[in-house]
Design a protein around this motif. Structure first.
Motif, PDB file in Angstrom:
ATOM      1  N   ASP A 182      -1.672  11.278  -3.288  1.00 23.98           N
ATOM      2  CA  ASP A 182      -1.218  11.154  -4.675  1.00 23.98           C
ATOM      3  C   ASP A 182      -1.027   9.709  -5.100  1.00 23.98           C
ATOM      4  OD1 ASP A 182      -1.148  13.932  -4.978  1.00 23.98           O
ATOM      5  OD2 ASP A 182       0.906  14.060  -4.202  1.00 23.98           O
ATOM      6  N   THR A 183      -1.269   8.778  -4.191  1.00 23.13           N
ATOM      7  CA  THR A 183      -1.048   7.363  -4.488  1.00 23.13           C
ATOM      8  C   THR A 183      -2.325   6.724  -5.020  1.00 23.13           C
ATOM      9  OG1 THR A 183       0.628   7.176  -2.746  1.00 23.13           O
ATOM     10  CG2 THR A 183      -0.330   5.125  -3.562  1.00 23.13           C
ATOM     11  N   VAL A 184      -2.264   6.196  -6.247  1.00 23.66           N
ATOM     12  CA  VAL A 184      -3.392   5.483  -6.829  1.00 23.66           C
ATOM     13  C   VAL A 184      -3.356   4.039  -6.335  1.00 23.66           C
ATOM     14  CG1 VAL A 184      -4.465   4.657  -8.960  1.00 23.66           C
ATOM     15  CG2 VAL A 184      -3.493   6.962  -8.867  1.00 23.66           C
ATOM     16  N   LEU A 185      -4.423   3.614  -5.677  1.00 21.92           N
ATOM     17  CA  LEU A 185      -4.514   2.243  -5.175  1.00 21.92           C
ATOM     18  C   LEU A 185      -5.210   1.313  -6.164  1.00 21.92           C
ATOM     19  CD1 LEU A 185      -5.525   2.924  -1.466  1.00 21.92           C
ATOM     20  CD2 LEU A 185      -3.242   2.600  -2.410  1.00 21.92           C
ATOM     21  N   ALA A 186      -6.131   1.866  -6.942  1.00 21.37           N
ATOM     22  CA  ALA A 186      -6.867   1.035  -7.912  1.00 21.37           C
ATOM     23  C   ALA A 186      -7.448   1.929  -8.996  1.00 21.37           C
ATOM     24  CB  ALA A 186      -7.979   0.257  -7.207  1.00 21.37           C
ATOM     25  N   ARG A 211      -3.527  -2.051  -7.110  1.00 22.73           N
ATOM     26  CA  ARG A 211      -2.090  -2.055  -6.803  1.00 22.73           C
ATOM     27  C   ARG A 211      -1.829  -3.033  -5.657  1.00 22.73           C
ATOM     28  NH1 ARG A 211       1.033   2.536  -7.199  1.00 22.73           N
ATOM     29  NH2 ARG A 211       2.568   1.252  -6.094  1.00 22.73           N
ATOM     30  N   MET A 212      -1.743  -4.305  -5.990  1.00 19.51           N
ATOM     31  CA  MET A 212      -1.546  -5.313  -4.962  1.00 19.51           C
ATOM     32  C   MET A 212      -0.181  -5.169  -4.284  1.00 19.51           C
ATOM     33  SD  MET A 212      -4.431  -6.819  -5.021  1.00 19.51           S
ATOM     34  CE  MET A 212      -4.054  -8.082  -3.809  1.00 19.51           C
ATOM     35  N   ASP A 213       0.766  -4.480  -4.955  1.00 18.10           N
ATOM     36  CA  ASP A 213       2.091  -4.309  -4.370  1.00 18.10           C
ATOM     37  C   ASP A 213       2.090  -3.363  -3.172  1.00 18.10           C
ATOM     38  OD1 ASP A 213       1.485  -2.384  -6.493  1.00 18.10           O
ATOM     39  OD2 ASP A 213       3.450  -1.520  -6.045  1.00 18.10           O
TER      40      ASP A 213
END
Length: 275
Positions: A182-186, A211-213
């Protein structure tokens, strides 16, 4: 009856149609053969700053089952002696595909292994001469035995340049979303599509769309002969570290300049959506 049938068939129209041929399949079908091509450029190999190999007539040779070739030069273009002749035969078993990760010493064609002795230095097992009569005067060279390789004045990284390999970097407006669970990276509408011969397409994404964080620098570094040196990123997804999930070329070679500082994810390790 046979003669009658033959006479009847003489009047039937011939079908000159043939099946379409995929060039990718043609390439794959040749991998178990000994192959070579003319390089049409000067190639040099250096040890401690000295050119041990200097050839204006190099070829590239792919031993059977190897997907990356090696430079081969006429024996007269080696600044040293070929010593300690050792007949070498293919092993009874080996992987079906050999990459640069497999050692030069794993030969899949018959020939002889030599050491190169130049100015008192010995490059153990750095040369291999094939038994094939068409390549009898050529000596295959171990990439890792030398400190530096050049084509003309350009330093070559990673492995020999394949003259049939190329990359294209194409700006695209297609929307690309990269997820792990569920995590969008880009998410980007401004990626660059990199196409490299015989390899899967890759999407390089501007950092402002990543998502650079959730990314952390890795210590991993790899080298591509066509793109340069890549540094890697791991991702923190929830409480889990996903190692080396993405990479960046911060100082790419010429052909990869359009993807400088962009970030690319392993498609096969993430959920990739392209529209």
């Amino acid at each position: 009856m046979v003669a009658a049938r033959a006479l009847a068939n003489r009047h039937e129209p011939e079908d000159h149609r043939s099946m379409a041929t995929s060039l990718d399949e043609v390439t794959k079908s040749q991998v178990d053969l000994l192959r070579w091509t003319d390089m049409r450029r000067r190639v040099r190999a250096f040890v401690d700053g000295q050119a041990v190999v200097d050839s204006a007539a190099p070829i590239q040779v792919w031993e059977p089952h190897r997907v990356v070739g090696c430079y081969a030069v006429p024996s007269a273009d080696i600044e040293g002696l070929l010593e300690h002749h050792r007949p070498t035969m293919p092993p009874a078993e080996h992987p079906p595909i050999l990459t640069p990760a497999h050692p030069f010493a794993l030969h899949t064609a018959s020939g002889a292994t030599y050491d190169i002795v130049a100015d008192g230095r010995m490059l153990a097992g750095a040369a291999f001469r094939l038994d094939d009569p068409d390549l009898a005067d050529y000596v295959l060279l171990d990439w890792d035995a030398f400190d530096e390789w050049r084509e003309e004045e350009q330093t070559v990284m990673g492995h020999a340049h394949d003259p049939y390999q190329r990359i294209d970097c194409l700006p695209t407006s297609r929307r690309v979303v990269v997820r792990i669970g569920d995590t969008v990276l880009a998410e980007s509408r401004n990626p660059t599509l990199l196409l490299e011969t015989h390899l899967p397409p890759r999407h390089y994404i501007p950092r402002q769309d990543v998502r650079m964080d959730v990314l952390q620098r890795s210590d991993t570094v790899t080298v591509c002969a066509y793109k340069g040196q890549a540094t890697y990123w791991s991702a923190l997804v929830g409480d889990e570290i996903v190692p080396d999930i993405a990479w960046t070329y911060t100082d790419p070679l010429h052909d990869a300049e359009p993807v400088r500082d962009l970030i690319c994810f392993y498609d096969e390790r993430v959920d990739l959506e392209i529209r």
